[in-house]
Design an enzyme around this catalytic site. Sequence first.
Site, PDB file in Angstrom:
ATOM      1  N   LEU A  88       0.832  -1.378   0.274  1.00 28.88           N
ATOM      2  CA  LEU A  88      -0.098  -0.106  -0.090  1.00 28.88           C
ATOM      3  C   LEU A  88       0.744   1.313  -0.001  1.00 28.88           C
ATOM      4  O   LEU A  88       2.053   1.170   0.250  1.00 28.88           O
ATOM      5  CB  LEU A  88      -0.886  -0.113   1.302  1.00 28.88           C
ATOM      6  CG  LEU A  88      -1.682  -1.330   1.421  1.00 28.88           C
ATOM      7  CD1 LEU A  88      -2.716  -1.219   2.887  1.00 28.88           C
ATOM      8  CD2 LEU A  88      -2.828  -1.458   0.164  1.00 28.88           C
ATOM      9  N   PRO A  89       0.315   2.318  -0.200  1.00 30.03           N
ATOM     10  CA  PRO A  89       0.995   3.684  -0.432  1.00 30.03           C
ATOM     11  C   PRO A  89       1.783   4.120   0.756  1.00 30.03           C
ATOM     12  O   PRO A  89       3.192   4.123   0.771  1.00 30.03           O
ATOM     13  CB  PRO A  89       0.217   4.713  -1.166  1.00 30.03           C
ATOM     14  CG  PRO A  89      -0.912   3.828  -1.381  1.00 30.03           C
ATOM     15  CD  PRO A  89      -1.041   2.522  -0.817  1.00 30.03           C
ATOM     16  N   LYS A 104      15.168   0.877   5.330  1.00 27.74           N
ATOM     17  CA  LYS A 104      14.501   1.282   3.879  1.00 27.74           C
ATOM     18  C   LYS A 104      14.517   2.873   3.930  1.00 27.74           C
ATOM     19  O   LYS A 104      14.806   3.345   2.893  1.00 27.74           O
ATOM     20  CB  LYS A 104      13.134   0.727   3.765  1.00 27.74           C
ATOM     21  CG  LYS A 104      12.411   1.223   2.690  1.00 27.74           C
ATOM     22  CD  LYS A 104      12.699   0.890   1.178  1.00 27.74           C
ATOM     23  CE  LYS A 104      11.740   1.606   0.202  1.00 27.74           C
ATOM     24  NZ  LYS A 104      12.400   1.929  -1.159  1.00 27.74           N
ATOM     25  N   LYS A 144       6.918  11.312   0.887  1.00 27.69           N
ATOM     26  CA  LYS A 144       6.599  10.694   1.821  1.00 27.69           C
ATOM     27  C   LYS A 144       7.738  10.084   2.593  1.00 27.69           C
ATOM     28  O   LYS A 144       8.066  10.048   3.887  1.00 27.69           O
ATOM     29  CB  LYS A 144       5.605   9.593   1.498  1.00 27.69           C
ATOM     30  CG  LYS A 144       5.193   8.586   2.564  1.00 27.69           C
ATOM     31  CD  LYS A 144       4.915   7.211   2.218  1.00 27.69           C
ATOM     32  CE  LYS A 144       5.733   6.528   1.305  1.00 27.69           C
ATOM     33  NZ  LYS A 144       5.947   5.336   1.264  1.00 27.69           N
ATOM     34  N   THR A 191       6.299   0.951   2.187  1.00 29.08           N
ATOM     35  CA  THR A 191       7.141   1.645   3.061  1.00 29.08           C
ATOM     36  C   THR A 191       6.437   2.513   3.888  1.00 29.08           C
ATOM     37  O   THR A 191       5.716   3.407   3.474  1.00 29.08           O
ATOM     38  CB  THR A 191       7.916   2.436   1.985  1.00 29.08           C
ATOM     39  OG1 THR A 191       8.916   1.614   1.339  1.00 29.08           O
ATOM     40  CG2 THR A 191       9.000   3.355   2.856  1.00 29.08           C
TER      41      THR A 191
HETATM   42  P1  NAD Z   1       0.589   2.483  -6.125  1.00 24.42           P
HETATM   43  O1  NAD Z   1      -0.092   3.684  -5.953  1.00 24.42           O
HETATM   44  O2  NAD Z   1       1.043   2.244  -7.571  1.00 24.42           O
HETATM   45  O3  NAD Z   1       0.083   1.268  -5.541  1.00 24.42           O
HETATM   46  C1  NAD Z   1      -0.616   1.239  -4.331  1.00 24.42           C
HETATM   47  C2  NAD Z   1      -1.845   0.577  -4.483  1.00 24.42           C
HETATM   48  O4  NAD Z   1      -2.521   0.172  -3.295  1.00 24.42           O
HETATM   49  C3  NAD Z   1      -2.730   1.164  -5.466  1.00 24.42           C
HETATM   50  O5  NAD Z   1      -3.276   0.632  -6.646  1.00 24.42           O
HETATM   51  C4  NAD Z   1      -4.106   1.453  -4.685  1.00 24.42           C
HETATM   52  O6  NAD Z   1      -5.350   1.603  -4.931  1.00 24.42           O
HETATM   53  C5  NAD Z   1      -4.216   0.271  -3.553  1.00 24.42           C
HETATM   54  N1  NAD Z   1      -4.559   0.455  -2.347  1.00 24.42           N
HETATM   55  C6  NAD Z   1      -4.539   1.733  -1.527  1.00 24.42           C
HETATM   56  N2  NAD Z   1      -5.481   1.629  -0.347  1.00 24.42           N
HETATM   57  C7  NAD Z   1      -5.970  -0.040  -0.460  1.00 24.42           C
HETATM   58  C8  NAD Z   1      -6.904  -0.467   0.217  1.00 24.42           C
HETATM   59  N3  NAD Z   1      -7.285  -0.228   1.271  1.00 24.42           N
HETATM   60  N4  NAD Z   1      -7.261  -1.829  -0.234  1.00 24.42           N
HETATM   61  C9  NAD Z   1      -6.760  -2.183  -1.574  1.00 24.42           C
HETATM   62  N5  NAD Z   1      -5.782  -1.686  -2.174  1.00 24.42           N
HETATM   63  C10 NAD Z   1      -5.255  -0.342  -1.560  1.00 24.42           C
HETATM   64  O7  NAD Z   1       2.167   2.697  -5.394  1.00 24.42           O
HETATM   65  P2  NAD Z   1       3.329   1.808  -5.430  1.00 24.42           P
HETATM   66  O8  NAD Z   1       4.396   2.698  -6.383  1.00 24.42           O
HETATM   67  O9  NAD Z   1       3.235   0.407  -6.016  1.00 24.42           O
HETATM   68  O10 NAD Z   1       4.048   1.902  -4.164  1.00 24.42           O
HETATM   69  C11 NAD Z   1       3.589   0.946  -3.135  1.00 24.42           C
HETATM   70  C12 NAD Z   1       4.605   1.034  -1.853  1.00 24.42           C
HETATM   71  O11 NAD Z   1       5.672   0.581  -2.245  1.00 24.42           O
HETATM   72  C13 NAD Z   1       4.771   2.670  -1.371  1.00 24.42           C
HETATM   73  O12 NAD Z   1       4.727   2.488   0.126  1.00 24.42           O
HETATM   74  C14 NAD Z   1       6.177   2.881  -2.112  1.00 24.42           C
HETATM   75  O13 NAD Z   1       6.762   3.975  -1.052  1.00 24.42           O
HETATM   76  C15 NAD Z   1       6.934   1.566  -2.051  1.00 24.42           C
HETATM   77  N6  NAD Z   1       7.865   1.401  -3.003  1.00 24.42           N
HETATM   78  C16 NAD Z   1       7.659   1.877  -4.326  1.00 24.42           C
HETATM   79  C17 NAD Z   1       8.451   1.832  -5.249  1.00 24.42           C
HETATM   80  C18 NAD Z   1       8.524   2.164  -6.504  1.00 24.42           C
HETATM   81  O14 NAD Z   1       9.494   2.218  -7.501  1.00 24.42           O
HETATM   82  N7  NAD Z   1       7.024   2.618  -7.101  1.00 24.42           N
HETATM   83  C19 NAD Z   1       9.828   1.096  -5.048  1.00 24.42           C
HETATM   84  C20 NAD Z   1      10.084   0.695  -3.639  1.00 24.42           C
HETATM   85  C21 NAD Z   1       9.113   0.870  -2.715  1.00 24.42           C
END
Ligand code: NAD
Length: 294
Positions: free
Chosen positions: A64-65, A170, A245, A95
């Site tokens: 999740l975000p 992280k 964030k 994260t």
């Molecule tokens: P994203 O916004 O693409 O995906 C998050 C998903 O969670 C969304 O599809 C959203 O609809 C869903 N969501 C939110 N609340 C929900 C709920 N209650 N029930 C069901 N689904 C729900 O974000 P992301 O880029 O995939 O990042 C996710 C996490 O990974 C974050 O914490 C980010 O910091 C971390 N991260 C991201 C990257 C990257 O390169 N994108 C790399 C490392 C870590």
Amino acid sequence: MKIGFIGVGLMGGPMAHNLLKAGYELKVFDLVPALLKPLIQDGAIAVDNARLAIEGVDCLITMLPASEHVLKLYLEEEALLDHIDPKTLVIDCSTIAPDVTKTVADAAAKQGITMLDAPVSGGTKGAQDGTLTFIVGGSATGFEAAQPILSAMGKNILHAGDHGAGQMAKICNNMLLAIHMAGTAEAIQLGVNNGLDPKVLSDIMVQSSGRNWSLELYNPYPGVMETAPASKAYQGGFKVNLMVKDLGLSQQAALLSHSSTPLGALARNLFNLHAAQGSEQLDFSSIQRFYKPK
Ligand code: NAD
């Protein structure tokens, strides 16, 4: 073995695909139903709410975000912890703030549930290729139980310590990432403004002491690296608002531990300003645009 997967966005989507590829049965849920379609095509069962995603599974993974989403899902609105079978191994890969992780993990422990924080590094490419680094916090037995599952999505599975340690490691990593991404963008722009070709300059610095991950694998200058978000108008990848964030989390941790993080503070302000100028949904390497001359 059955796995429930909640949150199949830019990272969770490809991670879930790799679990299917490895032969795990998957139940998937996301607030955006369109994201479930490609997973259904690959054999996942899509469900309509989070409670259904935890029914009859051996493991639950969430991606999740931010902290508020994790709190809402596990403790508040959905209160999943009240409904999870204690035999289910729970792994949160989001994260988030280490203290939120500890709060949720403590609540899980009270219900007899083993929970791990397992934030990842490696970006969307690492998620697609199954080469992520998992930075795990939690018990040694939980870490051992999670190994085969995490290995289907990643290459390096590292144990940072107890609950919250995965998040802390992280956060330190991402503060450094923001600093070297901004520094890389700044150096390339300086070269370009003085007549250098960005690709030639990048090739030189990759073989010199300025070498770093942003320069080598995620070059922020458009056209230097075909596969990088910079060459796709900064679409996809790791959004600026998520980096903001993470930089906020590192500043919070610095405040609580009386640590000096002048470069981290500068990076937070830089990315925050960049987000406020309409870039929050772009990949974080778009910080390059900040340096562009008029
Ligand atoms: P994203 O916004 O693409 O995906 C998050 C998903 O969670 C969304 O599809 C959203 O609809 C869903 N969501 C939110 N609340 C929900 C709920 N209650 N029930 C069901 N689904 C729900 O974000 P992301 O880029 O995939 O990042 C996710 C996490 O990974 C974050 O914490 C980010 O910091 C971390 N991260 C991201 C990257 C990257 O390169 N994108 C790399 C490392 C870590």
